[in-house]
Design an enzyme around this catalytic site. Structure first.
Site, PDB file in Angstrom:
ATOM      1  CD1 TRP A  58      -3.220   1.347   0.935  1.00 59.36           C
ATOM      2  CD2 TRP A  58      -1.488   2.528   2.063  1.00 59.36           C
ATOM      3  NE1 TRP A  58      -3.540   2.492   1.158  1.00 59.36           N
ATOM      4  CE2 TRP A  58      -2.711   3.568   1.829  1.00 59.36           C
ATOM      5  CE3 TRP A  58      -0.384   2.925   2.748  1.00 59.36           C
ATOM      6  CZ2 TRP A  58      -2.680   4.619   2.348  1.00 59.36           C
ATOM      7  CZ3 TRP A  58      -0.388   4.245   3.270  1.00 59.36           C
ATOM      8  CH2 TRP A  58      -1.418   5.084   3.040  1.00 59.36           C
ATOM      9  CG  HIS A  59       3.311   2.302   3.192  1.00 60.65           C
ATOM     10  ND1 HIS A  59       2.597   1.092   4.110  1.00 60.65           N
ATOM     11  CD2 HIS A  59       3.293   3.470   4.014  1.00 60.65           C
ATOM     12  CE1 HIS A  59       2.320   1.756   5.248  1.00 60.65           C
ATOM     13  NE2 HIS A  59       2.570   3.166   5.417  1.00 60.65           N
ATOM     14  N   GLY A  60       3.798   1.627  -1.156  1.00 63.06           N
ATOM     15  CA  GLY A  60       4.472   1.945  -2.480  1.00 63.06           C
ATOM     16  C   GLY A  60       4.778   0.756  -3.422  1.00 63.06           C
ATOM     17  CG  PHE A  68       2.931   6.396   0.873  1.00 65.89           C
ATOM     18  CD1 PHE A  68       4.304   5.871  -0.052  1.00 65.89           C
ATOM     19  CD2 PHE A  68       3.387   6.571   2.049  1.00 65.89           C
ATOM     20  CE1 PHE A  68       5.507   6.028   0.324  1.00 65.89           C
ATOM     21  CE2 PHE A  68       4.622   6.615   2.442  1.00 65.89           C
ATOM     22  CZ  PHE A  68       5.584   6.376   1.549  1.00 65.89           C
TER      23      PHE A  68
END
Lengths: 318, 481
Positions: free
Chosen positions: B322-324, B481
């Protein structure tokens, strides 16, 4: 609800007034601390090459007026204002020598027409308010705020100046360039720097820049100020890029000095252009000295000035 | 528009004044226009993605609620999930998976160049997509009823204080607040402003100052060993905390000024005594989202032990992703999943060790050791999170304790001891405040002090921001993000 709004406004205004009083006092203190002395032997003018390359702590009684991306049109107005400022009947700042940058790119048309101003806008204030120069480049509100209140973001310098610490990155106008050319992709960095300064094909002697440059020489003559020209050092990679684009330094300087000689006769030329070709570690990028290079160049300038008897030997020993 | 920009400092007071002037029934229109303007100042055309998400979930919400059969409900939810996650995949993950496929095929000596998209990642897409998804899932679970007011629903998705980096709100909490009338309340407004001030301090004074040091090292980590690597990793831990919690404070504070209460996103995470506690204190809105909508859907801990571990691991792996779209984030997520599972497996052993070493007799020391150990584990994770590539991260990990440990040399080129002192000083100042405020909020703490002291503190913080802030409008880390 109405009472709440009135209370909020009253308290808010009071807080803002107290804040402004403290903030303006601190800002003025900072401006005084970072302003040049009243009597200067050497005033260095130019762009970021000067700003990063000359550390006045090593050069007699001097001050670095260099500002990133500053061209000779702006420098002319800056000097005019500097010489015009008077405290009662006396001139506020007395200058004995103008030290002017004559690097190739500063006379290029592209360099003059660059509109962007770098983030060190606040350092304009080190050269005393520049009302005329301000009209020359478009600025955002934040840049204007920074130029009016140079203390913004400079708390570190304020501490260092107040405690007389020897680690101020903007002391006497010099800026501590912490970059390292040796860590960069040289080819990319050189091409970026070249394209930034020169148009295609390059116009090396822009008429407008030249006319303002000559006006400065004229101003110096009228005010009995001596002139010293400096060619600042670049890396050999940067020099190779100029050669690659068929730029002839010799032809350029022949033309430039022909013009200079029409208005000025007594001047000194210090040429450091290729002095550091074998020392890429002295540079932050292809044509800017870093903190190591600036120290070495500044000491060199001092020695040369002494050799030419332009600076007494006992004045400042470093 | 960035919170730490002059643009916002002009926009926000104007928006607040107009908000309180406009009659209540038109306020949602004004807030919606302001929110769209806020987003469009970054890249105008990407507002279309927010509008698409809004329309899909508005219609999906009503359709799920009106569905007579479970099958139809499932179908509409699936369509909503697919379209929202499809947009997220296309803009954020497409190139990542395309590259991964190419690399896998290369192993089998198959040369293939799958298509890549040259698109800019829309700011905040992960945040508003998750917020939008929670709405339809909550309706599906019959936790809430859908709203029929399209304008207010659009505002729920795009409310400017939390649009680009959260907190990821739930419809249950946020939607009803837009229907309520919020009068100007002195205490609420000033409390909101105080929180915003604290957020600005954390962002421009701490995070952006540390950013200079961290960037210098992490740009070319292989030029360093030992102290610079340890120092910059430790600094990054505080940089990311101050950057993100600073953003959250400004978001929560600015919403509060307008009478909207957003959920807390951080609770002194570096005082956590375990990784599981860390995740209850760090990015709370995201971790609770994953818990509510993924972990519980997978069965949570009401399954067999191996399946439970699997659930934890999957949640953290996806949280990393999800963060990257980068392997560094995947490893970061997996590492935290591993920490948690390892923590569960070794719980009884660690308890016995405490008794055996008699550390149990010194609860304060045990607490301190646990906090320190957790902080170290979190920092190992941050190395993967911050490094540009996995090989950079492994280099840093393996060179933390090598090379010269002499302080005589310049620790970081171009930075002297005054820079380092200021950086460490501001971190200590913040942590001291955190320590003092163990059981109280900063606002409660200030309210208990005399007026002169309170005002001196406000003025000092404003001056610290102006004097020591870094004003080159550095983007918030979580925007990517």
């Amino acid at each position: 609800m109405k009472e709440d709004k009135i209370k909020f406004m009253k308290k808010g205004i009071l807080l803002i007034v107290i804040f402004l009083v403290i903030f303006i006092a601190l800002n003025n203190y900072y401006v005084i601390k970072t302003s040049p002395k009243k009597n200067l032997d050497y005033a260095f003018f130019g762009d970021s090459h000067v700003r990063d390359g000359v550390n006045p702590q090593f050069i007699g009684n001097s001050f670095n007026f260099g500002v990133g991306e500053e061209n000779y049109v702006e420098i002319y107005y800056k000097i005019k204002e500097l010489l015009g400022r008077k405290l009662l009947w006396r001139r506020e700042v007395e200058i004995n020598n103008f030290v002017l940058q004559i690097d190739i790119h500063v006379f290029s048309d592209k360099f003059r027409t660059n509109k962007a101003l770098s983030i060190e806008e606040g350092h304009y204030n080190k050269a005393i308010p520049l009302i005329s120069a301000k009209k020359l480049k478009t600025r955002s509100i934040s840049q204007l705020l920074k130029s009016k209140f140079p203390i913004i973001g400079n708390g570190r310098e304020l501490i260092a100046l107040s405690l007389y610490l020897d680690i101020v990155p903007t002391k006497l106008g010099w800026t501590n360039n912490t970059e390292e050319f040796i860590l960069k992709n040289k080819e990319e960095a050189v091409s970026k720097r070249y394209n930034y300064s020169f148009s295609n094909p390059p116009n090396l002697l822009d008429n407008i820049t030249l006319s303002y440059f000559l006006k400065i020489l004229d101003l110096a003559k009228k005010n009995h100020i001596k002139i010293i020209f400096i060619k600042y050092p670049v890396t050999k990679e940067y020099d190779a890029e100029l050669i690659k684009h068929n730029i002839s330094k010799e032809d350029h300087y022949d033309l430039l000095f022909k013009e200079i000689n029409k208005v000025a006769k007594d001047y000194v030329l210090l040429d450091y252009y290729d002095d550091f070709f074998d020392h890429p570690e002295y540079f932050g990028d292809p044509d800017h000295l870093n903190y190591i290079g600036s120290q070495i160049l500044s000491k060199k300038i001092q020695e040369d000035l002494r050799e030419m008897s332009l600076m007494p030997f006992n004045e400042k020993d470093v | 528009m960035l919170f730490n920009s002059l643009h916002f400092l002009i926009f926000f007071p104007i928006a607040v004044v107009l908000y309180f002037i406009i009659p209540h029934k038109y306020r949602w229109v004004f807030l919606l226009i302001s929110s769209y303007y806020f987003y469009m100042s970054w890249k105008a055309e990407y507002i279309i993605l927010i509008i698409i998400s809004t329309l899909i979930d508005y219609i999906a919400g009503i359709q799920i609620y009106n569905s007579k059969t479970q099958r139809r409900k499932n179908l509409i939810l699936c369509l909503s999930l697919l379209s929202n996650l499809g947009l997220l995949f296309a803009f954020k993950y497409f190139n990542f998976f395309s590259d991964a496929i190419r690399e896998i095929l290369q192993v089998f000596t198959i040369q293939l160049n799958p298509m890549t998209l040259k698109v800019l990642l829309p700011v905040g897409i992960s945040f508003y997509t998750f917020q939008s998804l929670s709405y339809t899932i909550d309706i599906y679970r019959e936790k809430i009823k859908p709203t029929r007011h399209l304008g207010i629903f659009a505002l729920y998705i795009s409310f400017f204080p939390q649009l680009v980096a959260g907190p990821i709100e739930r419809a249950e909490n946020l939607l009803p607040q837009f229907f309520k009338k919020h009068n100007f309340d002195y205490k609420r407004v000033t409390d909101g402003l105080k929180l915003m001030l604290w957020g600005f301090f954390k962002k421009v004074v701490i995070a952006d100052r540390l950013n200079i040091i961290v960037n210098t090292i992490y740009r070319t980590p292989m030029d360093y060993t030992g102290i610079p690597l340890i120092l910059s990793t430790g600094f990054f831990a505080f940089q990311i905390y101050c950057d993100f919690s600073g953003y959250s404070d400004i978001a929560i504070g600015s919403a509060q000024v307008m009478g909207v209460k957003l959920m807390d996103n951080f609770n002194r995470p570096y005082f956590s005594r375990s990784i599981s506690e860390f995740w209850k204190r760090w990015h709370i809105s995201l971790s609770t989202w994953f818990k509510d909508y993924l972990y519980i859907s997978l069965g949570g801990n009401r399954v067999s032990i191996p399946r439970w571990y699997f659930n934890i691991f999957v949640v953290f792996l996806l949280s990393g992703l999800w963060h990257g779209a980068n392997w560094t984030f995947v490893i970061w997520g997996a590492l935290h999943g591993f920490y948690l599972i390892f923590g569960i497996i070794t719980k009884s052993l660690r308890d016995r060790l405490l008794v055996f070493t008699r550390l149990i007799l010194f609860p304060r020391l045990t607490k301190l050791l646990s906090i320190g150990f957790t902080f170290v584990l979190v920092n190992i994770g941050w190395i993967f999170f911050r490094a540009k590539t996995v090989s950079d991260a492994f280099y840093i990990l393996t060179h933390l304790f090598t090379g010269s440990f002499s302080f005589r040399d310049k620790i970081i080129p171009g930075l002297d001891w005054l820079d380092l002192s200021i950086a460490i000083g501001v971190i200590l100042f913040m942590e001291l405040i955190h320590l003092i405020l163990e059981h109280r909020s900063i606002r409660q703490f200030l309210d208990s002090k005399p007026l002169i002291l309170r005002w001196s503190i406000y003025l000092a913080i404003i001056l610290l921001i102006l004097l020591f802030g870094v004003f080159n409008e550095t983007q918030f880390i979580y925007f990517q993000f």
